[in-house]
Design a protein around this motif. Structure first.
Motif, PDB file in Angstrom:
ATOM      1  N   GLY A   1      -1.811   4.205   2.288  1.00  0.00           N
ATOM      2  CA  GLY A   1      -3.267   3.158   2.357  1.00  0.00           C
ATOM      3  C   GLY A   1      -4.030   2.682   1.240  1.00  0.00           C
ATOM      4  N   LEU A   2      -3.543   3.150   0.036  1.00  0.00           N
ATOM      5  CA  LEU A   2      -4.186   2.642  -1.299  1.00  0.00           C
ATOM      6  C   LEU A   2      -3.383   1.416  -1.936  1.00  0.00           C
ATOM      7  CD1 LEU A   2      -4.448   6.237  -2.931  1.00  0.00           C
ATOM      8  CD2 LEU A   2      -6.288   4.762  -1.905  1.00  0.00           C
ATOM      9  N   PRO A   3      -4.065   0.327  -2.073  1.00  0.00           N
ATOM     10  CA  PRO A   3      -3.264  -0.718  -2.647  1.00  0.00           C
ATOM     11  C   PRO A   3      -2.442  -0.627  -3.928  1.00  0.00           C
ATOM     12  CG  PRO A   3      -5.788  -1.250  -2.655  1.00  0.00           C
ATOM     13  CD  PRO A   3      -5.534   0.314  -2.347  1.00  0.00           C
ATOM     14  N   ILE A   4      -1.298  -1.142  -3.731  1.00  0.00           N
ATOM     15  CA  ILE A   4      -0.264  -1.077  -4.862  1.00  0.00           C
ATOM     16  C   ILE A   4      -0.510  -2.087  -5.954  1.00  0.00           C
ATOM     17  CG2 ILE A   4       2.003  -1.262  -5.565  1.00  0.00           C
ATOM     18  CD1 ILE A   4       2.713   0.141  -2.915  1.00  0.00           C
TER      19      ILE A   4
ATOM     20  N   TRP B   1       0.801  -1.183  -0.091  1.00  0.00           N
ATOM     21  CA  TRP B   1       0.068  -0.082   0.049  1.00  0.00           C
ATOM     22  C   TRP B   1       0.984   1.319  -0.076  1.00  0.00           C
ATOM     23  CZ3 TRP B   1      -0.461  -4.246   2.753  1.00  0.00           C
ATOM     24  CH2 TRP B   1      -1.859  -5.027   2.823  1.00  0.00           C
TER      25      TRP B   1
END
Length: 179
Positions: A131-134, A128
């Motif tokens: 907090g955003l998925p990679i 992440w």
């Protein structure tokens, strides 16, 4: 003694680890381990940028290394000092069994903990950024492992850049408890 992060994460796999590996992951308050490492750095543009951004050590042979682990609320702080070049991460429990999470600044990576032939491997499985998925193709590759040889804790950390960026850094070596 309270259960440590890796004891919880590994559960029944904990007993498959050699004593030397268990000792490094059994710190109750603050513990340090010292040794030597050989470091290789990648040469691609993305590898050089990633190594600089995360503060990975410069290339060298027989570099003095100290790892200090400090237990904290909900995890452990790992400080790695390679001859004065220091970088830190925060490790915590993952939602999945046999996994843990490691945060470096804005990035958090989840690593699986398979144990084969008394060796713990640490492949990156998810990540992440803020907090955003990679997406999986943009995750770094990890061929890292911890094991014991001749009664000594050994590590072989290999991090590869995503998208065929090649080697970021590899550090191999040994550690013994400082007490």
């Amino acid at each position: 003694m309270s259960t440590t992060l890796f004891q919880k994460a590994l559960a029944d796999r904990w007993s498959l680890l050699p004593h030397e590996v268990q000792a490094l992951h059994s710190v109750q308050d603050v513990g340090s381990f010292s040794g030597k490492a050989d470091i290789t750095r990648g040469t691609s543009l993305i590898a050089r940028f990633a190594a600089w951004f995360f503060g990975f050590p410069k290339a060298g042979r027989d570099v003095p290394v100290t790892i200090t682990k400090t237990r904290a609320d909900k995890g452990e702080i790992w400080e790695r000092n390679f001859n004065g070049s220091t970088f830190r991460s925060f490790c915590s429990q993952a939602d999945k069994p046999y996994h843990y999470r490691e945060r470096f600044w804005l990035f958090t990576y989840e690593q699986e903990l398979p144990v084969q032939n008394s060796t713990m491997h640490l492949p990156v499985r998810r990540g992440w950024l803020l907090g955003l998925p990679i997406p999986r193709p943009l995750l770094p590759g990890s061929e890292s492992r911890e094991y014991a040889e001749d009664g000594t804790f050994r590590f072989d950390v290999v991090l590869n850049a995503p998208l065929w960026g090649g080697l970021i850094v590899r550090y191999t070596g040994h550690l013994t408890p400082d007490q």
